[in-house]
Motif scaffolding. Sequence first.
Motif, PDB file in Angstrom:
ATOM      1  N   ALA A 160       0.816  -1.213   0.000  1.00  0.00           N
ATOM      2  CA  ALA A 160       0.000   0.000   0.000  1.00  0.00           C
ATOM      3  C   ALA A 160       0.847   1.260   0.000  1.00  0.00           C
ATOM      4  CB  ALA A 160      -0.937   0.003   1.208  1.00  0.00           C
ATOM      5  N   GLN A 161       2.114   1.157   0.429  1.00  0.00           N
ATOM      6  CA  GLN A 161       3.001   2.310   0.457  1.00  0.00           C
ATOM      7  C   GLN A 161       3.328   2.839  -0.944  1.00  0.00           C
ATOM      8  OE1 GLN A 161       2.624   3.379   3.544  1.00  0.00           O
ATOM      9  NE2 GLN A 161       4.791   3.864   3.692  1.00  0.00           N
ATOM     10  N   LEU A 162       3.077   2.044  -1.973  1.00  0.00           N
ATOM     11  CA  LEU A 162       3.338   2.493  -3.348  1.00  0.00           C
ATOM     12  C   LEU A 162       2.595   3.781  -3.667  1.00  0.00           C
ATOM     13  CD1 LEU A 162       3.155  -0.898  -5.267  1.00  0.00           C
ATOM     14  CD2 LEU A 162       5.122   0.631  -5.199  1.00  0.00           C
ATOM     15  N   HIS A 163       1.414   3.946  -3.100  1.00  0.00           N
ATOM     16  CA  HIS A 163       0.624   5.141  -3.380  1.00  0.00           C
ATOM     17  C   HIS A 163       1.289   6.401  -2.829  1.00  0.00           C
ATOM     18  CE1 HIS A 163      -2.575   8.046  -3.609  1.00  0.00           C
ATOM     19  NE2 HIS A 163      -2.678   8.093  -2.293  1.00  0.00           N
ATOM     20  N   ALA A 217      -0.983  -1.315  -5.752  1.00  0.00           N
ATOM     21  CA  ALA A 217      -1.624  -0.449  -4.758  1.00  0.00           C
ATOM     22  C   ALA A 217      -2.739   0.338  -5.407  1.00  0.00           C
ATOM     23  CB  ALA A 217      -0.603   0.495  -4.140  1.00  0.00           C
ATOM     24  N   LYS A 218      -3.799   0.583  -4.641  1.00  0.00           N
ATOM     25  CA  LYS A 218      -4.953   1.338  -5.112  1.00  0.00           C
ATOM     26  C   LYS A 218      -5.307   2.401  -4.073  1.00  0.00           C
ATOM     27  CE  LYS A 218      -8.950   2.471  -7.025  1.00  0.00           C
ATOM     28  NZ  LYS A 218      -9.017   3.336  -8.244  1.00  0.00           N
ATOM     29  N   GLN A 219      -5.400   3.646  -4.517  1.00  0.00           N
ATOM     30  CA  GLN A 219      -5.796   4.733  -3.636  1.00  0.00           C
ATOM     31  C   GLN A 219      -7.293   4.663  -3.360  1.00  0.00           C
ATOM     32  OE1 GLN A 219      -5.206   8.586  -5.347  1.00  0.00           O
ATOM     33  NE2 GLN A 219      -5.987   9.689  -3.569  1.00  0.00           N
ATOM     34  N   LEU A 220      -7.671   4.693  -2.080  1.00  0.00           N
ATOM     35  CA  LEU A 220      -9.071   4.746  -1.701  1.00  0.00           C
ATOM     36  C   LEU A 220      -9.564   6.183  -1.654  1.00  0.00           C
ATOM     37  CD1 LEU A 220      -9.071   2.096   1.167  1.00  0.00           C
ATOM     38  CD2 LEU A 220      -9.616   1.758  -1.245  1.00  0.00           C
ATOM     39  N   SER A 247      -3.996   7.120  -9.339  1.00  0.00           N
ATOM     40  CA  SER A 247      -4.450   6.459  -8.112  1.00  0.00           C
ATOM     41  C   SER A 247      -3.973   5.016  -8.010  1.00  0.00           C
ATOM     42  CB  SER A 247      -5.980   6.485  -8.035  1.00  0.00           C
ATOM     43  OG  SER A 247      -6.550   5.776  -9.131  1.00  0.00           O
ATOM     44  N   HIS A 248      -3.075   4.588  -8.910  1.00  0.00           N
ATOM     45  CA  HIS A 248      -2.593   3.217  -8.910  1.00  0.00           C
ATOM     46  C   HIS A 248      -1.068   3.188  -8.786  1.00  0.00           C
ATOM     47  CE1 HIS A 248      -6.549   1.788 -10.363  1.00  0.00           C
ATOM     48  NE2 HIS A 248      -6.537   2.905 -11.074  1.00  0.00           N
ATOM     49  N   GLY A 249      -0.546   2.062  -8.351  1.00  0.00           N
ATOM     50  CA  GLY A 249       0.894   1.882  -8.288  1.00  0.00           C
ATOM     51  C   GLY A 249       1.242   0.407  -8.417  1.00  0.00           C
ATOM     52  N   SER A 258      -4.882   4.038   1.347  1.00  0.00           N
ATOM     53  CA  SER A 258      -4.638   3.161   0.205  1.00  0.00           C
ATOM     54  C   SER A 258      -4.559   1.722   0.672  1.00  0.00           C
ATOM     55  CB  SER A 258      -3.347   3.543  -0.522  1.00  0.00           C
ATOM     56  OG  SER A 258      -2.221   3.293   0.298  1.00  0.00           O
ATOM     57  N   LEU A 259      -4.883   0.816  -0.239  1.00  0.00           N
ATOM     58  CA  LEU A 259      -4.764  -0.619  -0.019  1.00  0.00           C
ATOM     59  C   LEU A 259      -3.781  -1.185  -1.031  1.00  0.00           C
ATOM     60  CD1 LEU A 259      -8.479  -1.762   0.516  1.00  0.00           C
ATOM     61  CD2 LEU A 259      -6.700  -1.552   2.265  1.00  0.00           C
ATOM     62  N   GLY A 260      -3.106  -2.259  -0.663  1.00  0.00           N
ATOM     63  CA  GLY A 260      -2.167  -2.888  -1.574  1.00  0.00           C
ATOM     64  C   GLY A 260      -2.110  -4.385  -1.377  1.00  0.00           C
TER      65      GLY A 260
END
Length: 266
Positions: free
Chosen positions: A47-50, A108-111, A83-85, A116-118
């Motif tokens: 999730a840190q990718l965001h 990863a996806k930004q909420l 919003s993606h990584g 964010s969730l990953g």
Amino acid sequence: MKQIALTFLFSLGISSLFAQQFGAQNAAQGVLGVSTNSLFSAWINPAQLHFIDSNQVGVNLNRISLNTPETQSMALVGIKKQSHGISLGISNFGNRFYNLSQAQFGYAKQLNPQQSLGVSLLGSREFIYLNTNSFALSAIAGYSFHISPKMFLGASVQRVVFSNSEQRSEDYTLLGNNALLGISFHATKELELNAEVQVDEQNPFRVGAGFNYQLPKIALQLGFSNQQSLLNAGINLPISKLNWQLSYGFHQRLGNSLQTQLTYKW
């Protein structure tokens, strides 16, 4: 030869502490990086990718002083698109008695701007002399949350979903399930405090804590982990689009560890 191998396996149970460090910048602060703003944090918390500030590629080398020296090498690419990584990474650790090779793919996806969730898949091959040759596939789920402009929370859970091994000694394997929770707090513009806890199947309850202090042209880090009194320190030097990190670790039984990390942003 068998006695030598068994002696090495005993050392492996401790040296795994170094093998489970992800990037010199995180290691210098005594943490794995589940909540820190570092490219290599994406290995343990996708999730840190965001929250990385740009596309990045990095390499990290970790040299451990043993009777049979060990080297950990890592490479990771993180790409951020709105919003993606996504991330792609490889890692190799060990010597002729023990080797752990891994490959990782994360998403990863930004909420919303604060959360964010990953998820990531981690393929591993572990070789232990006179013991086992294991293959495993693990899934990692991560969550990141900006609680406030000064406070950041990160959490991840890793679980082995497939494993193929004729024999495995649970005392030494690094393949297993774990959970991490970390928090970062910007006490001032210059000072960042980090702390995290980890629970896994192989090691006791682990607590790590440290800080990053940003000076005009260099950053200083200091950290501590409760497992075997592992002390760490480091410096970070930005050079245009490059960022160079050097960290030093001292272990009461293993001695010295020296890591260097280089990342490039574009």
